[in-house]
Write a protein that holds these residues in place. Structure first.
Motif, PDB file in Angstrom:
ATOM      1  N   TYR A  69       0.839  -1.221   0.000  1.00 39.03           N
ATOM      2  CA  TYR A  69       0.000   0.000   0.000  1.00 39.03           C
ATOM      3  C   TYR A  69       0.863   1.255   0.000  1.00 39.03           C
ATOM      4  O   TYR A  69       1.242   1.798   1.048  1.00 39.03           O
ATOM      5  CB  TYR A  69      -0.921   0.024   1.224  1.00 39.03           C
ATOM      6  N   PRO A  70       1.213   1.720  -1.180  1.00 35.30           N
ATOM      7  CA  PRO A  70       1.971   2.978  -1.255  1.00 35.30           C
ATOM      8  C   PRO A  70       1.128   4.176  -0.821  1.00 35.30           C
ATOM      9  O   PRO A  70       1.674   5.235  -0.505  1.00 35.30           O
ATOM     10  CB  PRO A  70       2.356   3.070  -2.732  1.00 35.30           C
ATOM     11  N   LEU A  71      -0.139   3.974  -0.810  1.00 35.46           N
ATOM     12  CA  LEU A  71      -1.059   5.034  -0.388  1.00 35.46           C
ATOM     13  C   LEU A  71      -2.007   4.468   0.674  1.00 35.46           C
ATOM     14  O   LEU A  71      -2.345   3.270   0.620  1.00 35.46           O
ATOM     15  CB  LEU A  71      -1.870   5.560  -1.573  1.00 35.46           C
ATOM     16  N   PRO A  72      -2.389   5.246   1.625  1.00 39.47           N
ATOM     17  CA  PRO A  72      -2.011   6.654   1.811  1.00 39.47           C
ATOM     18  C   PRO A  72      -0.540   6.789   2.188  1.00 39.47           C
ATOM     19  O   PRO A  72       0.011   5.936   2.889  1.00 39.47           O
ATOM     20  CB  PRO A  72      -2.945   7.138   2.917  1.00 39.47           C
ATOM     21  N   PHE A  73       0.039   7.859   1.732  1.00 38.92           N
ATOM     22  CA  PHE A  73       1.478   8.081   1.802  1.00 38.92           C
ATOM     23  C   PHE A  73       1.978   8.102   3.230  1.00 38.92           C
ATOM     24  O   PHE A  73       3.029   7.546   3.545  1.00 38.92           O
ATOM     25  CB  PHE A  73       1.808   9.386   1.091  1.00 38.92           C
ATOM     26  N   ASP A  74       1.213   8.747   4.119  1.00 39.14           N
ATOM     27  CA  ASP A  74       1.697   8.887   5.490  1.00 39.14           C
ATOM     28  C   ASP A  74       1.830   7.537   6.174  1.00 39.14           C
ATOM     29  O   ASP A  74       2.830   7.290   6.877  1.00 39.14           O
ATOM     30  CB  ASP A  74       0.777   9.807   6.293  1.00 39.14           C
ATOM     31  N   LEU A  75       0.804   6.628   5.962  1.00 43.48           N
ATOM     32  CA  LEU A  75       0.912   5.304   6.573  1.00 43.48           C
ATOM     33  C   LEU A  75       1.987   4.460   5.889  1.00 43.48           C
ATOM     34  O   LEU A  75       2.639   3.629   6.537  1.00 43.48           O
ATOM     35  CB  LEU A  75      -0.437   4.591   6.506  1.00 43.48           C
ATOM     36  N   ALA A  76       2.156   4.643   4.607  1.00 43.30           N
ATOM     37  CA  ALA A  76       3.214   3.913   3.900  1.00 43.30           C
ATOM     38  C   ALA A  76       4.583   4.300   4.472  1.00 43.30           C
ATOM     39  O   ALA A  76       5.452   3.435   4.693  1.00 43.30           O
ATOM     40  CB  ALA A  76       3.148   4.225   2.413  1.00 43.30           C
ATOM     41  N   ILE A  77       4.805   5.577   4.721  1.00 39.32           N
ATOM     42  CA  ILE A  77       6.064   6.052   5.306  1.00 39.32           C
ATOM     43  C   ILE A  77       6.218   5.526   6.722  1.00 39.32           C
ATOM     44  O   ILE A  77       7.291   5.061   7.141  1.00 39.32           O
ATOM     45  CB  ILE A  77       6.101   7.597   5.284  1.00 39.32           C
ATOM     46  N   GLU A  78       5.081   5.570   7.478  1.00 35.07           N
ATOM     47  CA  GLU A  78       5.126   5.158   8.878  1.00 35.07           C
ATOM     48  C   GLU A  78       5.441   3.667   8.990  1.00 35.07           C
ATOM     49  O   GLU A  78       6.139   3.246   9.918  1.00 35.07           O
ATOM     50  CB  GLU A  78       3.776   5.470   9.528  1.00 35.07           C
ATOM     51  N   SER A  79       4.861   2.868   8.064  1.00 33.80           N
ATOM     52  CA  SER A  79       5.161   1.432   8.109  1.00 33.80           C
ATOM     53  C   SER A  79       6.657   1.184   7.916  1.00 33.80           C
ATOM     54  O   SER A  79       7.252   0.302   8.556  1.00 33.80           O
ATOM     55  CB  SER A  79       4.341   0.689   7.060  1.00 33.80           C
ATOM     56  N   ARG A  80       7.317   1.950   7.068  1.00 39.35           N
ATOM     57  CA  ARG A  80       8.758   1.813   6.837  1.00 39.35           C
ATOM     58  C   ARG A  80       9.555   2.236   8.074  1.00 39.35           C
ATOM     59  O   ARG A  80      10.543   1.614   8.449  1.00 39.35           O
ATOM     60  CB  ARG A  80       9.156   2.643   5.624  1.00 39.35           C
ATOM     61  N   TYR A  81       9.076   3.266   8.712  1.00 42.04           N
ATOM     62  CA  TYR A  81       9.730   3.719   9.939  1.00 42.04           C
ATOM     63  C   TYR A  81       9.635   2.645  11.009  1.00 42.04           C
ATOM     64  O   TYR A  81      10.603   2.393  11.739  1.00 42.04           O
ATOM     65  CB  TYR A  81       9.098   5.017  10.413  1.00 42.04           C
ATOM     66  N   LYS A  82       8.401   2.009  11.094  1.00 39.48           N
ATOM     67  CA  LYS A  82       8.250   0.937  12.070  1.00 39.48           C
ATOM     68  C   LYS A  82       9.219  -0.207  11.785  1.00 39.48           C
ATOM     69  O   LYS A  82       9.793  -0.822  12.704  1.00 39.48           O
ATOM     70  CB  LYS A  82       6.812   0.412  12.041  1.00 39.48           C
ATOM     71  N   LEU A  83       9.425  -0.519  10.527  1.00 37.20           N
ATOM     72  CA  LEU A  83      10.384  -1.573  10.160  1.00 37.20           C
ATOM     73  C   LEU A  83      11.802  -1.179  10.571  1.00 37.20           C
ATOM     74  O   LEU A  83      12.589  -2.024  11.042  1.00 37.20           O
ATOM     75  CB  LEU A  83      10.324  -1.849   8.662  1.00 37.20           C
ATOM     76  N   VAL A  84      12.120   0.100  10.384  1.00 37.08           N
ATOM     77  CA  VAL A  84      13.444   0.594  10.800  1.00 37.08           C
ATOM     78  C   VAL A  84      13.627   0.359  12.293  1.00 37.08           C
ATOM     79  O   VAL A  84      14.671  -0.147  12.749  1.00 37.08           O
ATOM     80  CB  VAL A  84      13.580   2.090  10.457  1.00 37.08           C
ATOM     81  N   GLU A  85      12.569   0.721  13.058  1.00 34.09           N
ATOM     82  CA  GLU A  85      12.674   0.566  14.504  1.00 34.09           C
ATOM     83  C   GLU A  85      12.768  -0.895  14.910  1.00 34.09           C
ATOM     84  O   GLU A  85      13.586  -1.283  15.753  1.00 34.09           O
ATOM     85  CB  GLU A  85      11.452   1.199  15.175  1.00 34.09           C
ATOM     86  N   LEU A  86      11.846  -1.718  14.326  1.00 34.92           N
ATOM     87  CA  LEU A  86      11.809  -3.129  14.722  1.00 34.92           C
ATOM     88  C   LEU A  86      13.104  -3.864  14.348  1.00 34.92           C
ATOM     89  O   LEU A  86      13.635  -4.666  15.138  1.00 34.92           O
ATOM     90  CB  LEU A  86      10.603  -3.812  14.084  1.00 34.92           C
ATOM     91  N   TYR A  87      13.605  -3.588  13.152  1.00 35.39           N
ATOM     92  CA  TYR A  87      14.866  -4.214  12.776  1.00 35.39           C
ATOM     93  C   TYR A  87      15.997  -3.716  13.668  1.00 35.39           C
ATOM     94  O   TYR A  87      16.974  -4.434  13.941  1.00 35.39           O
ATOM     95  CB  TYR A  87      15.196  -3.940  11.306  1.00 35.39           C
ATOM     96  N   GLY A  88      15.841  -2.523  14.099  1.00 36.31           N
ATOM     97  CA  GLY A  88      16.852  -2.002  15.042  1.00 36.31           C
ATOM     98  C   GLY A  88      16.805  -2.739  16.356  1.00 36.31           C
ATOM     99  O   GLY A  88      17.849  -3.024  16.952  1.00 36.31           O
TER     100      GLY A  88
END
Length: 967
Positions: A761-780
């Motif tokens: 889901y590239p859209l909505p953009f804000d949730l698409a960005i947030e999901s990537r941020y969550k992955l950054v955090e979780l992988y961290g």
């Protein structure tokens, strides 16, 4: 004895009696003495003396005694005359008393003849005495003894000797009578005319007029005789309104005989038309109806029935509005009946009703006493006529129907198809029934007539009028024989009006609505007035049903309620309909608790296999459902939930049961009864796995699990939702499940869900960005550096790809990611040491520095304050670190002290610009503090300046104690 001869004897008797009375007062009219008008009023004594009766013999003895002593010749003459008159009176008495026919007047004749002879022989007091009166008395004596020739001879002698005598008229009359008796009608006519010309003061005038008419009649002068006979009636019936009963016997006989001869005269002419024509010339007479009556009666006597009836009807046609006209009409009808003219009786009766009925001008101008005379015939004729036309209409319709039936069967009818006269005859019958009702409103037959009128109007297709008649019979007259039938007929007829009425215009709809309302009113009245009629329950039930169907719920409820209480209990079908209407109206009126009870009553009337049973069960469920809604609105949620959950036991497979259980779960959620709500929802899923609402359970369960902090269960439900057919639900559920997995510390499942979301889901953009941020955090968190860096780079790439669609959040996260990679470059820069040869290591160091500067400039390009100040700080530190690394670099081996000193000076000259650059960068960064930004980057720049320029930035802050006490 013929009519003229009978009246001749009567006339002579009248004449002689009159003259006999005159003889007591002398020979001339001047000797009569005073008239009655000249007499003084008598004084009646208190005790009048009785007058002894005196006989003729005693009177005669008195006169004879007087004769013996009388000396005066004139007195003696008068006494002799009186004695002769007494003899005349005695003879008349003897004649009246006698039982056998004989001569009684010989004595009187002898005495009068002797007196006449004496008067001729000697004078009295020197003058001859007049024999005028004596001759008349002698003639009368002959006549009374039946010696007519001698009487006529003496009378002729009297006329010859005394031509101016008052007895001349009688003499002429006697001569005229003789001429008439002899058949010499022309002479008789002339003599009668002569008497008439003398004026009506003579006592023979009336008889002369009468006999004058007879003389003309005998000569065939019929029209001429009418005038004479008319004068007879003019004299006898001189007062308008006078009847035969008002006349004396002799006058009555005269009038009757005159009317009789009138009838004969007009029968010889043109009948009734002659009467009308002649009296248009002579002038109308108030007794003229007697002429028509006499003629009609004469025809009837002769059995000329048609002529008789035509005469009576002719009078009615000429004089339709006289008081006598109704009688003539009735006589005509009677004669038609006697003469056996049935085809003429009906029109005559119709004419009577038309001319004298309650709608006629005649009726409106008469007093009640006069109308009372008409009513018996009107009663009879209206009854007969209405029955006749009603029967004719029914017969005509029956014959036409029989004709059509034979034709339809392929047969040739043995008779011709009669003209369709049914409808007009029904209308005519109805009009006659109405006239009967209006004429005799209190008659015992009014109810029957009104009912028959309704039947006639119905058959004629005049349904509105029929309804009015039926209603009157049923509810105005309350007829015990026909009331119920009429009431039912009114309902039936109104339904036919409704069915037959076109429904094209607004006016059509209005009419139908009015008739429906009238029909319902009639149905209620029928049930009220005729409750024992076997049709009453059905009528009332039908009314309830129709009122309900037309939307009048309150009224339908009242009627249906009454029907459910009907006694005796009606058949089951009617009970079912009544309970059904009652339940439906209660339901539609939001009386759901009452509706539930009514449906329960209804279900008990249904057989197990009744096809309506499932629908009624569903209605019970619906009532319970709606009732629960009312309880919810009243704040009784717990009771409402119990009722909703009970529906699944009554109608488990119904849509209402499904909705009820679903709603119960929702209300339990509202009550935060998480445990029961969970159980109800899970049971719902088991019961109705294929139902569309089952797909909505996961978010509800997820919500419950969230509220109970059962994050894993909540996430599992959301994962299920992520497989929903609705793209929006799938997306939202996927993201929310990832969050809840993260919250339950199931990082692996969270990563899976976030990664799936980011890739899907590239859209909505804000949730698409947030999901990537969550992955950054979780992988961290799980120290997956490579995967973390992948998604950091993806954050940068997604913000860059968004272009103008990028957001503050995407820029911040991109700045964060860029800052992370810039910091990595910074750390790599720090690890590079300046070793000999310096030029070579410096080149490497410089390349790392350039790369790091580039990375931090990328961070600065996002314009995110937190990361910009940190980037500026790091850039300042980068220059400071290079300055410090230059000063700490390896020294070339083998340098003496001076050379080393010069080398270090050279290094300082190389390092100083970098340090100054670092100071400028930090100083520029701390300027943000004056703009209100005091983040870590600014703070770190302050610290760096404090180390680089301690005199300026390394001062300690003076702290002043503040009292916290309350004042």
């Amino acid at each position: 004895m013929s009519y003229p001869m009978r009246f001749k004897v009567i006339a002579l008797s009248v004449s002689f009696i009159f003259m006999q009375g005159c003889s007591w007062f002398g020979n001339h009219e001047s000797n009569y003495g005073r008239t009655i008008a000249g007499l003084e009023a008598p004084l009646i004594p208190d005790e009048p003396m009785p007058v002894p009766a005196t006989t003729l013999d005693q009177i005669e003895d008195s006169y004879r005694s007087a004769l013996e002593v009388a000396k005066d010749p004139s007195i003696r003459h008068q006494i002799l005359v009186r004695l002769a008159d007494l003899e005349m009176a005695r003879s008349e008495k003897n004649q009246l008393d006698a039982e056998t026919q004989q001569q009684f007047f010989d004595g009187a004749v002898s005495m009068y003849e002797e007196l006449i002879t004496l008067n001729k022989a000697r004078p009295v007091n020197g003058e001859l005495m007049s024999n005028e009166r004596l001759l008349y008395q002698l003639s009368k004596a002959y006549a009374l003894d039946g010696r007519m020739q001698e009487s006529d001879d003496v009378l002729g002698l009297l006329v010859g000797q005394y031509p101016e005598s008052s007895f001349v008229a009688e003499a002429d009359f006697r001569q005229a009578e003789k001429a008439f008796s002899d058949g010499n009608y022309a002479v008789a006519e002339q003599l009668y005319r002569k008497i008439m010309d003398g004026g009506d003061t003579t006592p023979f005038y009336g008889n002369a007029v009468y006999m004058h008419g007879w003389s003309q009649f005998k000569r065939g002068k019929y029209r001429a005789s009418v005038k004479s006979f008319t004068e007879v009636l003019d004299r006898s019936l001189s007062v308008e309104g006078q009847t035969l009963a008002d006349l004396s016997n002799s006058d009555r006989n005269l009038v009757n005989d005159t009317l009789r001869v009138f009838g004969i005269v007009f029968s010889y002419l043109d009948g009734a038309e002659s009467i009308t024509d002649i009296y248009q010339t002579l002038g109308q007479r108030h007794y003229q109806h007697l002429l028509y009556l006499s003629l009609g009666d004469l025809y009837l006597e002769k059995k000329r029935y048609r002529d008789s009836a035509d005469t009576y009807r002719h009078y009615v046609q000429v004089f339709p509005n006289t008081d006598y006209s109704p009688t003539f009409s009735v006589k005509a009808i009677t004669v038609y009946n006697l003469g056996n003219f049935p085809s003429l009786i009906l029109p005559a009766k119709e004419e009577f009703v038309r001319n004298y009925g309650v709608y006629s001008n005649f009726w409106s101008t008469r007093e009640e006493e006069q109308l009372a005379v008409l009513k018996p015939n009107l009663h009879l004729y209206l009854d007969e006529l209405s029955s006749f036309y009603h029967a004719q209409a029914l017969t005509n319709r029956k014959v036409r129907a029989e004709y059509a039936s034979l034709k339809a069967a392929g047969k040739n009818p043995p008779f011709k198809l009669p003209e369709n006269t049914a409808e007009p005859n029904f209308v005519k019958a109805a009009g006659l029934y109405q006239q009967f009702i209006d004429t005799f409103p209190l008659d015992t037959k009014v109810a029957e007539m009104t009912y028959l009128m309704g039947e006639s109007y119905y058959e004629a297709g005049q349904l509105i009028a029929a309804v009015s008649a039926y209603e009157a019979v049923a509810y105005k007259y309350l007829d015990t024989l026909r009331g119920a039938e009429a009431g039912y007929a009114a309902i039936f007829t109104l339904q036919r009006l409704i069915d037959d009425q076109p429904k094209k215009t607004e006016n059509d709809a209005l009419l139908v609505s009015q008739w429906y309302e009238q029909k319902v009113t009639n149905a209620l009245n029928f049930a009220d007035y005729y409750p024992t009629d076997k049709r009453a329950a059905g009528v009332l039930t039908k009314a309830a049903q129709e009122v309900f169907e037309r939307g009048n719920l309150e009224r339908a409820q009242v009627i249906a309620k009454r029907m459910t209480e009907w006694q005796p209990t009606p058949e089951k079908t009617l009970q079912k309909t009544a309970w059904l209407v009652l339940a439906h109206t209660q339901f539609d009126l939001n009386q759901f608790a009452e509706a539930e009870l009514s449906y329960q009553q209804l279900i008990m009337l249904l057989d197990p296999a009744d096809p309506d049973r499932p629908a009624i069960i569903e209605r019970i469920a619906a009532s319970m459902y709606k009732s629960s809604e009312a309880q919810i609105a009243a704040g009784e949620k717990i009771i409402a939930i119990e009722k909703l959950l009970a529906i699944r036991t009554i109608s488990p497979a119904s849509d209402i049961a499904i909705a009820a259980q679903y709603d119960a779960a929702n209300y339990l959620i509202e009550l935060e009864d998480w445990s029961q709500a969970e159980q109800v929802l899970l049971d719902f899923g088991r019961r109705y796995p294929e139902h569309s609402l089952t797909a909505t359970l996961p978010p509800k369960l997820a919500f419950i699990y969230q509220e109970t902090e059962s994050w894993g269960k909540a996430a599992s439900q959301l994962s299920i939702m992520a497989n929903s057919g609705d793209p929006q639900i799938r997306r939202n559920s996927l993201y929310l499940s990832a969050e809840l997995y993260e919250k339950s510390n199931n990082r692996q499942k969270a990563i899976e869900q976030y990664r799936l979301y980011a890739n899907s889901y590239p859209l909505p953009f804000d949730l698409a960005i947030e999901s990537r941020y969550k992955l950054v955090e979780l992988y961290g968190h799980i120290n997956e550096v490579g995967k973390r860096n992948y998604w950091l780079k993806d954050l940068i790439q997604q913000d860059k790809k968004a272009g103008a669609g990028s957001t503050a959040r995407s820029k911040t996260l991109a700045a964060m990611a860029s800052s992370k990679f810039a910091n990595d470059e910074f750390e790599r820069f720090i690890t590079i040491k300046l070793t000999l040869p310096i030029k070579k290591s410096m080149r490497k160091k410089k390349a790392a520095m350039d790369q790091t500067l580039k990375s931090y400039r990328q961070v600065l390009a996002y314009g995110v304050a937190d990361y910009s100040t940190d980037a500026n700080y790091k850039i300042g530190m980068l220059y400071g670190q290079l300055s410090q690394d230059l000063m700490n670099s390896e020294r070339p081996p083998g340098l003496d002290t001076l050379a080393l000193e010069q080398y270090e000076i050279l290094l300082e000259e190389q390092a100083y610009p970098f340090e100054e650059k670092a100071i400028d960068l930090h100083a520029s960064n701390i300027q943000r503090a004056w703009e209100g930004l005091y983040d870590d980057g600014v703070k770190n720049s302050f610290k760096a300046l404090a180390e680089l320029l301690p005199a300026r930035y390394g001062k300690e802050e003076n702290k002043i104690g503040v009292s916290r006490g309350l004042h």
